[in-house]
Scaffold this motif. Structure first.
Motif, PDB file in Angstrom:
ATOM      1  N   PRO A 102      -0.904   2.114   6.249  1.00 52.73           N
ATOM      2  CA  PRO A 102      -1.919   2.818   5.453  1.00 52.73           C
ATOM      3  C   PRO A 102      -3.098   3.332   6.273  1.00 52.73           C
ATOM      4  CG  PRO A 102      -1.208   0.856   4.292  1.00 52.73           C
ATOM      5  CD  PRO A 102      -0.594   0.783   5.667  1.00 52.73           C
ATOM      6  N   VAL A 194      -7.076  -2.144   1.494  1.00 56.27           N
ATOM      7  CA  VAL A 194      -6.439  -1.272   2.488  1.00 56.27           C
ATOM      8  C   VAL A 194      -7.101  -1.463   3.850  1.00 56.27           C
ATOM      9  CG1 VAL A 194      -6.139   1.138   3.183  1.00 56.27           C
ATOM     10  CG2 VAL A 194      -5.578   0.430   0.854  1.00 56.27           C
ATOM     11  N   ASN A 205      -2.564   0.373  -1.513  1.00 55.51           N
ATOM     12  CA  ASN A 205      -2.468   1.787  -1.165  1.00 55.51           C
ATOM     13  C   ASN A 205      -1.628   2.531  -2.203  1.00 55.51           C
ATOM     14  OD1 ASN A 205      -3.004   3.934   0.939  1.00 55.51           O
ATOM     15  ND2 ASN A 205      -0.767   3.995   0.919  1.00 55.51           N
TER      16      ASN A 205
END
Length: 415
Positions: A102, A194, A205
């Motif tokens: 991410p 995240v 995410n």
């Protein structure tokens, strides 16, 4: 990633894994409590570039020097933002489900691309943010700042991290992006996860992407004066995935950095009676305090990631094609070669690395600064006698690989 370092003590050193068991982790217990100590130790041991391990013991180079950071940021042909050239990912050592993805992985947004694709997409983002900023960011910030303060104004005490800084930027962003205000609390939690990494990063995410995908679909049939509509209607012709990825980019980057910066500005102001009285009296403006914080404790301490487009040398090390570099913005700002005395005032000097630099420099920095200026101003004028409820030396922070966040900011005030 098999390095071939030259012989001799002064020879350039090879890729991160060539350093074997002496690699330093940028995550874990030590990193969470003393990231700046780690940066300085790495600088002494390795110079302006150091081999490190990211989450999951993924090797990378941490750029510590100010000038080396600028070289990387200013030269996308040598140091690409396109993660598809990342050797550890290409060769299967990092999977698509890795917690780093991410933050480091490729997405169809302007941050993941260089050259003409980057210019096309960044143009849409810049135009959309410019339109959004002209439609009352300060008005939204004033409204939500007062609304947040209303919730604790009668109590005589508050935690300005949990009760204020963590929420104000997201509430303003919901208006800018075109989201329902009620989504704000869920998105605050997901953005934080995240950035923390770990097992929950991918799940959060996906939650963000789902919310923003639904927003993009809704705005196709119900357009409005918001950033989502601006992306959908831009002449660059962004497809659905590109629109959603840019909504995610602005949401995560703007909220996380602005909330962190707001907390740090409030910490500095409330820890110094002179700064506090200067702001209340109007003799000092908030922007000068923001500038100081951006030098000393930038909201993003480490910026992901760049990938060597070819074999090259940086900071006395051999960097091989496809290797990952992460940019030490906090370490670069404190580089003794450009700041031999970190105690000297930096007022008026805007050459810090807090907003990155080069073609990928943050396009929404003015929006973030507006939110902070309003957030501080409203708070100081709403709460007479505002003061820390604990000694400033008792305030603590917790760091992840990418940022160091203030844990809490307990205050008291007159009612």
């Amino acid at each position: 990633m098999n390095a071939q370092p030259l012989n001799g003590p002064d020879a350039p050193r090879g890729c991160p894994v060539a350093h074997g068991g002496d690699l330093t982790r940028l995550f874990g217990p030590e990193a969470s409590t003393d990231p700046y100590g780690i940066y300085e130790r790495l600088r002494k041991e390795h110079g302006s570039v150091a081999p490190v391990l990211l989450e999951g013991d993924v090797p990378a180079w941490l750029v510590l020097g100010y000038r080396d950071n600028r070289r990387v940021l200013d030269n996308p042909r040598q140091f690409s933002r396109d993660a598809r050239m990342w050797r550890d990912w290409r060769e299967g050592r990092v999977s698509d489900s890795h917690p780093l993805i991410p933050m480091v992985g490729w997405r169809p947004d302007c941050v993941s691309q260089d050259g003409e694709p980057h210019r096309r997409l960044r143009g849409a983002v810049t135009d959309g943010l410019l339109a959004a900023s002209s439609r009352g960011v300060r008005r939204h910030a004033t409204y939500f700042a007062n609304k947040q303060i209303d919730a604790f104004a009668d109590a005589g005490r508050a935690d300005l991290v949990a009760d204020y800084a963590e929420h104000l930027p997201m509430l303003v962003l919901t208006r800018i992006l075109g989201l329902p205000t009620a989504e704000g609390a869920r998105l605050v939690e997901s953005c934080a996860e995240v950035f923390k990494g770990g097992e929950g990063a991918l799940e959060h995410n996906e939650r963000i992407m789902q919310i923003l995908s639904e927003l993009a679909e809704r705005k196709r049939t119900e357009p409005g004066a918001d950033f989502a509509t601006a992306l959908l209607e831009h002449p660059a012709g962004l497809d659905h995935d590109e629109v959603v990825s840019h909504l995610r980019l602005v949401l995560i980057a703007a909220h996380t950095t602005t909330s962190n910066l707001l907390a740090r500005v409030l910490q500095l102001v409330l820890s110094d009676a002179g700064r506090l009285s200067g702001l209340v009296s109007g003799q000092l403006n908030v922007s000068s305090v923001v500038e100081e914080v951006m030098w000393d404790t930038p909201p993003l301490a480490v910026l992901p990631g760049r990938f060597a487009a070819t074999d090259l040398e940086l900071g006395g090390h051999h960097i091989q094609e496809g290797e990952l570099l992460v940019l030490g913005l906090a370490a670069g700002n404190l580089d003794p070669e450009v700041r031999p005395d970190a105690g000297v005032a930096v007022q008026g000097n805007q050459s810090h690395l807090a907003f990155s630099a080069g073609p990928h420099e943050c396009p929404g920095q003015n929006i973030g600064q507006s939110i902070i200026e309003i957030g501080v101003d409203v708070l100081l004028h709403r709460l007479p006698g505002l003061r820390l409820a604990v000694p400033s030396e008792e305030l603590s922070s917790t760091a992840s690989t990418w940022e160091s966040r203030l844990d809490s900011l307990p205050v008291e005030f007159s009612v």
